[in-house]
Motif scaffolding. Structure first.
Motif, PDB file in Angstrom:
ATOM      1  N   TYR A 139       2.862  -3.666 -14.577  1.00  0.00           N
ATOM      2  CA  TYR A 139       2.334  -4.818 -13.497  1.00  0.00           C
ATOM      3  C   TYR A 139       1.349  -5.952 -14.555  1.00  0.00           C
ATOM      4  O   TYR A 139       0.423  -5.307 -15.090  1.00  0.00           O
ATOM      5  CB  TYR A 139       1.042  -4.334 -12.479  1.00  0.00           C
ATOM      6  CG  TYR A 139       1.958  -3.478 -11.425  1.00  0.00           C
ATOM      7  CD1 TYR A 139       3.091  -3.653 -11.077  1.00  0.00           C
ATOM      8  CD2 TYR A 139       1.030  -2.800 -10.622  1.00  0.00           C
ATOM      9  CE1 TYR A 139       3.637  -2.738 -10.177  1.00  0.00           C
ATOM     10  CE2 TYR A 139       1.226  -1.898  -9.357  1.00  0.00           C
ATOM     11  CZ  TYR A 139       2.722  -2.116  -9.142  1.00  0.00           C
ATOM     12  OH  TYR A 139       3.492  -1.283  -8.167  1.00  0.00           O
ATOM     13  N   ARG A 198       0.864  -1.322  -0.069  1.00  0.00           N
ATOM     14  CA  ARG A 198       0.045   0.127  -0.119  1.00  0.00           C
ATOM     15  C   ARG A 198       0.822   1.431   0.144  1.00  0.00           C
ATOM     16  O   ARG A 198       1.917   1.348   0.746  1.00  0.00           O
ATOM     17  CB  ARG A 198      -0.845   0.176   1.251  1.00  0.00           C
ATOM     18  CG  ARG A 198      -1.742   1.329   1.410  1.00  0.00           C
ATOM     19  CD  ARG A 198      -2.683   1.060   2.442  1.00  0.00           C
ATOM     20  NE  ARG A 198      -3.245   2.407   2.894  1.00  0.00           N
ATOM     21  CZ  ARG A 198      -4.646   2.489   2.324  1.00  0.00           C
ATOM     22  NH1 ARG A 198      -5.241   1.631   1.459  1.00  0.00           N
ATOM     23  NH2 ARG A 198      -5.253   3.635   2.677  1.00  0.00           N
ATOM     24  N   TYR A 211      -1.493   2.629  -4.909  1.00  0.00           N
ATOM     25  CA  TYR A 211      -1.916   1.172  -5.102  1.00  0.00           C
ATOM     26  C   TYR A 211      -2.142   0.587  -3.516  1.00  0.00           C
ATOM     27  O   TYR A 211      -1.712   1.411  -2.330  1.00  0.00           O
ATOM     28  CB  TYR A 211      -0.826   0.240  -5.834  1.00  0.00           C
ATOM     29  CG  TYR A 211       0.533   0.333  -5.112  1.00  0.00           C
ATOM     30  CD1 TYR A 211       0.894  -0.371  -3.913  1.00  0.00           C
ATOM     31  CD2 TYR A 211       1.411   1.337  -5.155  1.00  0.00           C
ATOM     32  CE1 TYR A 211       2.021  -0.430  -3.192  1.00  0.00           C
ATOM     33  CE2 TYR A 211       2.738   1.158  -4.785  1.00  0.00           C
ATOM     34  CZ  TYR A 211       3.159   0.416  -3.636  1.00  0.00           C
ATOM     35  OH  TYR A 211       4.193   0.418  -2.890  1.00  0.00           O
ATOM     36  N   LEU A 265      -5.672   0.575  -7.919  1.00  0.00           N
ATOM     37  CA  LEU A 265      -4.575   1.443  -8.536  1.00  0.00           C
ATOM     38  C   LEU A 265      -5.180   2.599  -8.633  1.00  0.00           C
ATOM     39  O   LEU A 265      -6.305   2.826  -9.105  1.00  0.00           O
ATOM     40  CB  LEU A 265      -3.925   0.847  -9.606  1.00  0.00           C
ATOM     41  CG  LEU A 265      -3.154  -0.575  -9.765  1.00  0.00           C
ATOM     42  CD1 LEU A 265      -2.660  -0.960 -11.126  1.00  0.00           C
ATOM     43  CD2 LEU A 265      -1.947  -0.619  -9.038  1.00  0.00           C
ATOM     44  N   GLN A 281       0.600   8.499  -8.209  1.00  0.00           N
ATOM     45  CA  GLN A 281      -0.165   7.072  -8.243  1.00  0.00           C
ATOM     46  C   GLN A 281      -0.356   6.730  -6.839  1.00  0.00           C
ATOM     47  O   GLN A 281       0.337   7.030  -5.988  1.00  0.00           O
ATOM     48  CB  GLN A 281       0.556   6.291  -9.363  1.00  0.00           C
ATOM     49  CG  GLN A 281       1.881   5.842  -8.934  1.00  0.00           C
ATOM     50  CD  GLN A 281       2.812   5.427 -10.304  1.00  0.00           C
ATOM     51  OE1 GLN A 281       3.127   4.241 -10.089  1.00  0.00           O
ATOM     52  NE2 GLN A 281       2.894   5.993 -11.371  1.00  0.00           N
TER      53      GLN A 281
END
Length: 280
Positions: free
Chosen positions: A45, A33, A79, A54, A77
């Motif tokens: 990925y 995370r 995730y 994402l 970004q």
């Protein structure tokens, strides 16, 4: 995509330099995370199983098995794992430079592909991982070659998708220069003329062109001329002087020198090797 755009993309890819920094295949951990960070590398990925979340720029995604995501360098970004089974994925971190630019800033690409049951992406990732395990002195070259195959697959299949591929808007002035070169390479092109096409000062134009493409403007013009000379040598019976006149290098001696410097063969040897009339 028009011809000028295709030529521009080919020029980017011809001058591409890659470096892989990390790679792997595994199920993500329970601490997988990170929120609102901006990496200085690109990420691939390839989702094999599980679920997660994402965010690339301002768009959120819930990747599914079989989807291959591109997370570009310099883009904010996030995730995270979710409450379900955690992702199992192939992944790699890498740089992809054309001159001083990230390839994915120069091209507009979709951020993911659906492999649609095609096993080739997994095979390409396995090839990359097998190169990392290599102990020979050529392992770095094999890793770069495997990474190039991954990028080539992604770009090629992105181009065939509905989203397609095209140069970024920032490339438009230089795209005009490339198109101008392809229409006028048979003339004595000057830096001033090319700079005017891009609406830039000549000295600044040279720097921008080289920073953007990794090659100088006149070097690119000569590369285009040699490519045309190669085609004429193998598709016609024109004399070398006639070919020189058609490609903008009327000095036969200079054309021969430039041709051999570029190909390792003299024009005559190239014709003897590649002309269909000379085939065994």
């Amino acid at each position: 995509m028009n011809k000028a755009q295709q030529q521009l993309i080919r020029l980017y890819l011809d001058n591409l330099q890659v470096r892989v920094t990390e790679m792997g295949y595994k199920q993500v951990l329970t601490d997988w995370r990170d929120l609102d960070y901006t990496p200085d590398y690109n990420k691939f990925y390839l989702i094999c199983d599980g679920e997660g979340w994402l965010k690339i720029g301002d768009k959120e995604y819930a990747p599914k098995p079989g989807q291959w995501f591109l997370m570009p360098q310099g883009v904010k970004q996030s995730y995270s794992y979710t409450s379900g089974p955690r992702f199992t994925k192939y992944w790699c971190h890498f740089t992809a430079k054309v001159g001083e630019n990230n390839l994915f800033n120069l091209l507009n690409l979709p951020v993911f592909l659906d492999s649609g049951g095609d096993g080739e992406p997994q095979r390409l990732f396995r090839e990359l991982l097998s190169c990392e395990a290599g102990t020979t002195m050529t392992a770095p070259l094999l890793i770069k070659a495997a990474m190039m195959k991954l990028i080539a697959y992604y770009v090629e299949h992105a181009a065939a998708s509905e989203a397609g591929v095209e140069p970024a808007a920032a490339s438009m002035p230089l795209q005009a220069v490339i198109e101008y070169i392809h229409l006028n390479y048979d003339r004595n092109l000057t830096i001033d003329e090319l700079a005017e096409c891009a609406h830039l000062h000549p000295n600044y134009f040279i720097r921008v062109f080289k920073r953007h493409f990794g090659t100088a403007p006149i070097q690119y013009v000569n590369r285009k001329r040699i490519e045309e000379a190669k085609w004429l040598l193998t598709s016609t019976n024109l004399l070398l002087a006639e070919i020189g006149a058609k490609v903008g290098i009327p000095d036969v001696s200079y054309l021969s020198k430039l041709f051999k410097s570029s190909t390792g063969l003299s024009p005559t040897a190239y014709r003897l090797t590649h002309h269909p009339n000379n085939a065994p």
